[in-house]
Design a protein around this motif. Structure first.
Motif, PDB file in Angstrom:
ATOM      1  N   GLY A  22       0.814  -1.206   0.000  1.00 51.00           N
ATOM      2  CA  GLY A  22       0.000   0.000   0.000  1.00 51.00           C
ATOM      3  C   GLY A  22       0.850   1.258   0.000  1.00 51.00           C
ATOM      4  O   GLY A  22       2.087   1.217   0.006  1.00 51.00           O
ATOM      5  N   ARG A  23       0.150   2.392   0.020  1.00 51.06           N
ATOM      6  CA  ARG A  23       0.846   3.682  -0.024  1.00 51.06           C
ATOM      7  C   ARG A  23       1.685   3.899   1.215  1.00 51.06           C
ATOM      8  O   ARG A  23       2.805   4.387   1.121  1.00 51.06           O
ATOM      9  N   TRP A  24       1.181   3.509   2.399  1.00 51.78           N
ATOM     10  CA  TRP A  24       1.918   3.756   3.631  1.00 51.78           C
ATOM     11  C   TRP A  24       3.145   2.869   3.739  1.00 51.78           C
ATOM     12  O   TRP A  24       4.165   3.270   4.319  1.00 51.78           O
ATOM     13  N   GLU A  25       3.074   1.681   3.198  1.00 52.32           N
ATOM     14  CA  GLU A  25       4.256   0.805   3.217  1.00 52.32           C
ATOM     15  C   GLU A  25       5.353   1.371   2.332  1.00 52.32           C
ATOM     16  O   GLU A  25       6.540   1.310   2.679  1.00 52.32           O
ATOM     17  N   ARG A  26       4.966   1.898   1.158  1.00 50.71           N
ATOM     18  CA  ARG A  26       5.980   2.520   0.299  1.00 50.71           C
ATOM     19  C   ARG A  26       6.554   3.777   0.948  1.00 50.71           C
ATOM     20  O   ARG A  26       7.749   4.062   0.800  1.00 50.71           O
ATOM     21  N   LEU A  27       5.716   4.528   1.683  1.00 49.27           N
ATOM     22  CA  LEU A  27       6.207   5.698   2.405  1.00 49.27           C
ATOM     23  C   LEU A  27       7.209   5.295   3.486  1.00 49.27           C
ATOM     24  O   LEU A  27       8.223   5.973   3.699  1.00 49.27           O
ATOM     25  N   ALA A  28       6.930   4.176   4.174  1.00 48.39           N
ATOM     26  CA  ALA A  28       7.875   3.679   5.183  1.00 48.39           C
ATOM     27  C   ALA A  28       9.215   3.335   4.551  1.00 48.39           C
ATOM     28  O   ALA A  28      10.276   3.577   5.143  1.00 48.39           O
ATOM     29  N   ALA A  75      13.148   9.221  17.806  1.00 44.17           N
ATOM     30  CA  ALA A  75      13.515   7.810  17.908  1.00 44.17           C
ATOM     31  C   ALA A  75      12.282   6.928  18.058  1.00 44.17           C
ATOM     32  O   ALA A  75      12.204   5.835  17.480  1.00 44.17           O
ATOM     33  N   ALA A  76      11.281   7.401  18.826  1.00 43.11           N
ATOM     34  CA  ALA A  76      10.070   6.613  19.035  1.00 43.11           C
ATOM     35  C   ALA A  76       9.277   6.454  17.744  1.00 43.11           C
ATOM     36  O   ALA A  76       8.628   5.426  17.526  1.00 43.11           O
ATOM     37  N   VAL A  77       9.316   7.462  16.868  1.00 45.21           N
ATOM     38  CA  VAL A  77       8.581   7.379  15.607  1.00 45.21           C
ATOM     39  C   VAL A  77       9.391   6.629  14.554  1.00 45.21           C
ATOM     40  O   VAL A  77       8.844   5.846  13.769  1.00 45.21           O
ATOM     41  N   GLN A  78      10.698   6.864  14.542  1.00 39.21           N
ATOM     42  CA  GLN A  78      11.532   6.285  13.483  1.00 39.21           C
ATOM     43  C   GLN A  78      11.704   4.775  13.647  1.00 39.21           C
ATOM     44  O   GLN A  78      11.770   4.044  12.651  1.00 39.21           O
ATOM     45  N   ALA A  79      11.750   4.289  14.876  1.00 43.69           N
ATOM     46  CA  ALA A  79      11.968   2.856  15.096  1.00 43.69           C
ATOM     47  C   ALA A  79      10.842   2.000  14.490  1.00 43.69           C
ATOM     48  O   ALA A  79      11.124   1.038  13.765  1.00 43.69           O
ATOM     49  N   PRO A  80       9.567   2.307  14.738  1.00 43.97           N
ATOM     50  CA  PRO A  80       8.520   1.487  14.090  1.00 43.97           C
ATOM     51  C   PRO A  80       8.529   1.597  12.567  1.00 43.97           C
ATOM     52  O   PRO A  80       8.224   0.622  11.873  1.00 43.97           O
ATOM     53  N   ILE A  81       8.889   2.792  12.051  1.00 48.74           N
ATOM     54  CA  ILE A  81       8.936   2.946  10.595  1.00 48.74           C
ATOM     55  C   ILE A  81      10.015   2.048  10.007  1.00 48.74           C
ATOM     56  O   ILE A  81       9.810   1.393   8.974  1.00 48.74           O
ATOM     57  N   ILE A  82      11.169   1.998  10.671  1.00 48.33           N
ATOM     58  CA  ILE A  82      12.249   1.131  10.199  1.00 48.33           C
ATOM     59  C   ILE A  82      11.830  -0.335  10.288  1.00 48.33           C
ATOM     60  O   ILE A  82      12.116  -1.151   9.392  1.00 48.33           O
ATOM     61  N   MET A  83      11.110  -0.702  11.348  1.00 47.96           N
ATOM     62  CA  MET A  83      10.619  -2.078  11.474  1.00 47.96           C
ATOM     63  C   MET A  83       9.612  -2.399  10.375  1.00 47.96           C
ATOM     64  O   MET A  83       9.610  -3.511   9.822  1.00 47.96           O
ATOM     65  N   MET A  84       8.755  -1.433  10.026  1.00 49.03           N
ATOM     66  CA  MET A  84       7.825  -1.649   8.919  1.00 49.03           C
ATOM     67  C   MET A  84       8.578  -1.899   7.624  1.00 49.03           C
ATOM     68  O   MET A  84       8.220  -2.787   6.840  1.00 49.03           O
ATOM     69  N   ASN A 102      10.027  -5.363   7.702  1.00 53.68           N
ATOM     70  CA  ASN A 102       8.991  -6.367   7.435  1.00 53.68           C
ATOM     71  C   ASN A 102       8.659  -6.412   5.944  1.00 53.68           C
ATOM     72  O   ASN A 102       8.425  -7.490   5.381  1.00 53.68           O
ATOM     73  N   ARG A 103       8.619  -5.246   5.327  1.00 50.35           N
ATOM     74  CA  ARG A 103       8.339  -5.202   3.890  1.00 50.35           C
ATOM     75  C   ARG A 103       9.474  -5.853   3.103  1.00 50.35           C
ATOM     76  O   ARG A 103       9.227  -6.546   2.114  1.00 50.35           O
ATOM     77  N   GLN A 104      10.723  -5.639   3.546  1.00 52.59           N
ATOM     78  CA  GLN A 104      11.846  -6.283   2.875  1.00 52.59           C
ATOM     79  C   GLN A 104      11.786  -7.791   3.040  1.00 52.59           C
ATOM     80  O   GLN A 104      12.090  -8.540   2.098  1.00 52.59           O
ATOM     81  N   ALA A 105      11.361  -8.243   4.225  1.00 51.74           N
ATOM     82  CA  ALA A 105      11.191  -9.690   4.427  1.00 51.74           C
ATOM     83  C   ALA A 105      10.103 -10.240   3.512  1.00 51.74           C
ATOM     84  O   ALA A 105      10.237 -11.343   2.964  1.00 51.74           O
ATOM     85  N   ALA A 106       9.018  -9.467   3.343  1.00 52.20           N
ATOM     86  CA  ALA A 106       7.962  -9.903   2.418  1.00 52.20           C
ATOM     87  C   ALA A 106       8.487  -9.952   0.992  1.00 52.20           C
ATOM     88  O   ALA A 106       8.154 -10.865   0.227  1.00 52.20           O
ATOM     89  N   LYS A 107       9.319  -8.973   0.614  1.00 49.41           N
ATOM     90  CA  LYS A 107       9.932  -8.993  -0.720  1.00 49.41           C
ATOM     91  C   LYS A 107      10.795 -10.237  -0.898  1.00 49.41           C
ATOM     92  O   LYS A 107      10.801 -10.857  -1.966  1.00 49.41           O
ATOM     93  N   ASP A 108      11.543 -10.587   0.145  1.00 45.18           N
ATOM     94  CA  ASP A 108      12.400 -11.776   0.061  1.00 45.18           C
ATOM     95  C   ASP A 108      11.557 -13.041  -0.119  1.00 45.18           C
ATOM     96  O   ASP A 108      11.939 -13.942  -0.879  1.00 45.18           O
TER      97      ASP A 108
END
Length: 201
Positions: free
Chosen positions: A57-63, A117-126, A129-135
């Motif tokens: 989705g759009r938010w995943e690409r934004l992450a 840091a509190a906002v950036q950490a979940p974005i990096i985790m998202m 997760n998206r990279q794992a889905a790509k793999d």
């Protein structure tokens, strides 16, 4: 809804029985896609990034963009410059005129850094997760491509073996015809007189 062409269904069922010893309904989705590609004579190779983008989705690409920016040297250098300017202004220049909005020990700066840091950490985790889905998509795609290549090679061997058998059968038939023709020429004709020439003496 379009009705599937009966020839395609027969081809897929025959391929499933021949190569997997099963029915198409009992196969995995990847295996059914491979058999469908073989039956329709279409290729399976695609760009995995395009496949992943279609499923995101759009938010995943934004992450992904935020994680890419946050993990670059440009962001690190820019953020370091902002921190240094903040501290120099509040501990030096603005302090002289009593205009410092965040004097030492920079409590407001610490709050901003904690929020970042509190906002950036979940974005990096998202993004991870998206990279794992790509793999996973890439692994499934590689499996489909490799499976199709293996099945196509097997079908090619079958065709070559069939051509070889037909060629050998043709050669055997021609040999039999030639031997029959040769025997018919060698055997004496009915009613023909045998060779009367005897040994001299």
């Amino acid at each position: 809804m379009k009705t599937p062409h009966p020839l395609k269904s027969i081809d897929i069922a025959e391929l499933a029985r021949r190569h997997f010893g099963s029915t198409p309904d009992a196969l995995e989705p990847e295996e059914r896609r491979v058999l469908a590609g073989i039956a329709r004579h279409t290729h399976l190779s695609r760009d995995v990034s395009d496949l992943a983008d279609e499923q995101s989705g759009r938010w995943e690409r934004l992450a992904d963009r935020v994680a890419a920016i946050g993990g670059s040297w440009g962001f690190i250098l820019s953020f370091t410059g902002v921190l240094v300017a903040w501290m120099v202004l509040n501990a030096g220049l603005l302090q002289l005129w009593h205009l410092a909005f965040d004097p030492y020990p920079f409590i407001f700066l610490n709050l901003m850094l904690s929020m970042l840091a509190a906002v950036q950490a979940p974005i990096i985790m998202m993004s991870q997760n998206r990279q794992a889905a790509k793999d996973r998509i890439a692994a499934a795609h590689d499996y489909e491509v490799n499976l199709k290549a293996e099945l196509e090679i097997m079908r090619l061997h079958e065709k070559i073996d069939q051509l070889r058998i037909e060629h050998l059968e043709t050669i055997s038939r021609h040999q039999a015809e030639m031997l029959e023709l040769l025997h018919s020429r060698i055997e004496p004709r009915p009613g023909a007189a045998p060779d009367a020439a005897g040994p001299a003496g």
